[in-house]
Design a protein around this motif. Structure first.
Motif, PDB file in Angstrom:
ATOM      1  N   ALA A 189       0.942  -1.317  -0.072  1.00 12.07           N
ATOM      2  CA  ALA A 189       0.140  -0.128   0.222  1.00 12.07           C
ATOM      3  C   ALA A 189       1.139   1.421  -0.419  1.00 12.07           C
ATOM      4  O   ALA A 189       1.774   1.355  -0.022  1.00 12.07           O
ATOM      5  N   PRO A 190       0.167   2.195  -0.362  1.00 10.14           N
ATOM      6  CA  PRO A 190       0.997   3.614  -0.325  1.00 10.14           C
ATOM      7  C   PRO A 190       1.602   3.914   1.345  1.00 10.14           C
ATOM      8  O   PRO A 190       1.590   3.593   1.769  1.00 10.14           O
ATOM      9  N   ALA A 191       3.289   4.300   0.887  1.00 14.90           N
ATOM     10  CA  ALA A 191       3.642   4.791   2.278  1.00 14.90           C
ATOM     11  C   ALA A 191       3.432   5.727   2.545  1.00 14.90           C
ATOM     12  O   ALA A 191       3.730   5.735   3.784  1.00 14.90           O
ATOM     13  N   ASN A 192       2.900   6.588   2.591  1.00 11.76           N
ATOM     14  CA  ASN A 192       2.182   7.611   2.411  1.00 11.76           C
ATOM     15  C   ASN A 192       1.630   7.913   3.573  1.00 11.76           C
ATOM     16  O   ASN A 192       0.429   7.428   2.745  1.00 11.76           O
ATOM     17  N   PRO A 193       1.480   8.120   4.756  1.00 12.91           N
ATOM     18  CA  PRO A 193      -0.198   8.075   5.437  1.00 12.91           C
ATOM     19  C   PRO A 193      -0.848   8.776   4.955  1.00 12.91           C
ATOM     20  O   PRO A 193      -2.135   7.522   4.787  1.00 12.91           O
ATOM     21  N   ASN A 194      -0.993   9.985   4.024  1.00  7.76           N
ATOM     22  CA  ASN A 194      -2.286  10.603   3.160  1.00  7.76           C
ATOM     23  C   ASN A 194      -2.471  10.127   2.740  1.00  7.76           C
ATOM     24  O   ASN A 194      -3.595  10.215   1.329  1.00  7.76           O
ATOM     25  N   SER A 195      -1.722   8.894   2.015  1.00  9.23           N
ATOM     26  CA  SER A 195      -1.190   8.110   0.224  1.00  9.23           C
ATOM     27  C   SER A 195      -2.914   7.355   0.608  1.00  9.23           C
ATOM     28  O   SER A 195      -3.378   6.635   0.194  1.00  9.23           O
ATOM     29  N   LEU A 196      -2.739   7.028   2.311  1.00  6.38           N
ATOM     30  CA  LEU A 196      -3.061   5.691   2.070  1.00  6.38           C
ATOM     31  C   LEU A 196      -4.934   6.235   2.310  1.00  6.38           C
ATOM     32  O   LEU A 196      -5.836   4.966   2.232  1.00  6.38           O
ATOM     33  N   LEU A 197      -5.440   7.317   2.590  1.00  4.20           N
ATOM     34  CA  LEU A 197      -6.949   7.455   2.424  1.00  4.20           C
ATOM     35  C   LEU A 197      -7.492   8.015   0.503  1.00  4.20           C
ATOM     36  O   LEU A 197      -8.478   8.216   0.173  1.00  4.20           O
ATOM     37  N   LEU A 198      -6.684   7.664  -0.083  1.00  9.80           N
ATOM     38  CA  LEU A 198      -7.117   7.749  -2.036  1.00  9.80           C
ATOM     39  C   LEU A 198      -7.991   6.747  -1.712  1.00  9.80           C
ATOM     40  O   LEU A 198      -7.841   6.261  -1.361  1.00  9.80           O
ATOM     41  N   PRO A 199      -8.869   7.451  -2.827  1.00 11.22           N
ATOM     42  CA  PRO A 199     -10.170   6.678  -3.143  1.00 11.22           C
ATOM     43  C   PRO A 199      -8.994   5.000  -3.608  1.00 11.22           C
ATOM     44  O   PRO A 199      -8.010   5.315  -4.287  1.00 11.22           O
ATOM     45  N   ALA A 200      -9.528   4.311  -3.870  1.00 12.34           N
ATOM     46  CA  ALA A 200      -9.251   2.459  -4.706  1.00 12.34           C
ATOM     47  C   ALA A 200      -8.753   3.072  -6.278  1.00 12.34           C
ATOM     48  O   ALA A 200      -7.381   2.682  -6.829  1.00 12.34           O
ATOM     49  N   ALA A 245      -6.219  13.411  11.715  1.00  7.83           N
ATOM     50  CA  ALA A 245      -5.483  14.380  11.152  1.00  7.83           C
ATOM     51  C   ALA A 245      -6.321  15.387  10.072  1.00  7.83           C
ATOM     52  O   ALA A 245      -6.323  17.083  10.680  1.00  7.83           O
ATOM     53  N   GLN A 246      -6.384  14.444   8.189  1.00  8.35           N
ATOM     54  CA  GLN A 246      -6.782  15.404   8.144  1.00  8.35           C
ATOM     55  C   GLN A 246      -8.856  15.945   8.648  1.00  8.35           C
ATOM     56  O   GLN A 246      -8.764  17.262   7.628  1.00  8.35           O
ATOM     57  N   GLN A 247      -9.180  15.048   9.359  1.00 14.32           N
ATOM     58  CA  GLN A 247     -10.562  15.492  10.131  1.00 14.32           C
ATOM     59  C   GLN A 247     -10.254  16.891  11.038  1.00 14.32           C
ATOM     60  O   GLN A 247     -11.241  18.034  10.366  1.00 14.32           O
ATOM     61  N   ALA A 264      -4.249   1.243  11.501  1.00 18.46           N
ATOM     62  CA  ALA A 264      -3.994   2.322  12.433  1.00 18.46           C
ATOM     63  C   ALA A 264      -3.381   3.850  11.827  1.00 18.46           C
ATOM     64  O   ALA A 264      -3.967   4.800  12.833  1.00 18.46           O
ATOM     65  N   THR A 265      -3.162   3.592  10.932  1.00 19.31           N
ATOM     66  CA  THR A 265      -2.220   4.616   9.591  1.00 19.31           C
ATOM     67  C   THR A 265      -2.824   5.363   9.544  1.00 19.31           C
ATOM     68  O   THR A 265      -3.476   6.465   9.169  1.00 19.31           O
ATOM     69  N   ARG A 266      -3.755   4.256   8.610  1.00 15.48           N
ATOM     70  CA  ARG A 266      -4.773   5.212   7.970  1.00 15.48           C
ATOM     71  C   ARG A 266      -6.210   5.741   9.293  1.00 15.48           C
ATOM     72  O   ARG A 266      -5.947   6.991   8.413  1.00 15.48           O
ATOM     73  N   ARG A 267      -6.370   5.259  10.303  1.00 13.65           N
ATOM     74  CA  ARG A 267      -7.632   5.803  10.530  1.00 13.65           C
ATOM     75  C   ARG A 267      -6.532   7.054  11.778  1.00 13.65           C
ATOM     76  O   ARG A 267      -7.357   8.629  11.904  1.00 13.65           O
ATOM     77  N   ALA A 268      -5.439   6.714  11.795  1.00 13.46           N
ATOM     78  CA  ALA A 268      -4.853   8.665  12.045  1.00 13.46           C
ATOM     79  C   ALA A 268      -4.634   9.706  11.509  1.00 13.46           C
ATOM     80  O   ALA A 268      -5.290  10.638  11.716  1.00 13.46           O
ATOM     81  N   ALA A 269      -4.465   9.072   9.880  1.00 11.71           N
ATOM     82  CA  ALA A 269      -4.556  10.037   8.848  1.00 11.71           C
ATOM     83  C   ALA A 269      -5.428   9.923   8.508  1.00 11.71           C
ATOM     84  O   ALA A 269      -5.564  12.214   8.168  1.00 11.71           O
ATOM     85  N   ALA A 285       8.012   2.907  -6.421  1.00 14.25           N
ATOM     86  CA  ALA A 285       8.538   3.732  -5.772  1.00 14.25           C
ATOM     87  C   ALA A 285       8.328   4.249  -4.668  1.00 14.25           C
ATOM     88  O   ALA A 285       8.895   4.510  -3.300  1.00 14.25           O
ATOM     89  N   ALA A 286       6.566   4.727  -4.109  1.00 24.87           N
ATOM     90  CA  ALA A 286       5.969   5.278  -3.492  1.00 24.87           C
ATOM     91  C   ALA A 286       5.116   4.287  -2.694  1.00 24.87           C
ATOM     92  O   ALA A 286       4.471   4.391  -1.446  1.00 24.87           O
TER      93      ALA A 286
END
Length: 118
Positions: A62-73, A102-104, A94-99, A82-83
């Motif tokens: 999955a994406p390494a950047n936590p914010n990218s875990l929130l992208l639509p499929a 933070a976004q909210q 847990a990282t997805r929930r934290a991101a 590489a990303a």
């Protein structure tokens, strides 16, 4: 350690897991510091979780950047190799929930709709 690839994207998944040496690449974005394990999550693909009965761990690519875990499929599927990083399900979730939290928190407050113009 047997690596059973996912049904789709097996070559990409294999490349990400090989680059990660079959180990979760989380370095604390999940909320745990992983200090006991050199700062990196100890979860290994095919290994077992810390609690009895958790079953074998299946790492995700999955994406390494936590914010990218929130992208639509459909956008997450276009993230370049590489990303991507290897994630155990616990760190990924847990990282997805934290991101998301933070976004909210950083989103501007929406103004209520007025029923009547004054």
């Amino acid at each position: 350690m047997t690596r059973v690839p996912p049904l789709a994207g097996a070559d990409l998944w294999q490349a990400v897991l090989s680059a990660a040496a079959g180990r979760c690449q989380c370095r604390g974005t999940c909320g745990k510091n992983h200090d006991k394990d050199g700062g990196r999550c100890p979860a290994v693909h095919g290994g077992y979780g810390p609690r009895h009965g958790t079953g074998p761990i299946r790492l995700l690519a999955a994406p390494a950047n936590p914010n990218s875990l929130l992208l639509p499929a459909h956008q997450a599927a276009a993230v370049p190799k590489a990303a991507l990083a290897a994630w155990c399900p616990a760190c990924h979730d847990a990282t997805r929930r934290a991101a998301a939290k933070a976004q909210q928190a950083s989103a501007p407050a929406a103004e209520p709709d007025a029923l009547f113009g004054l």
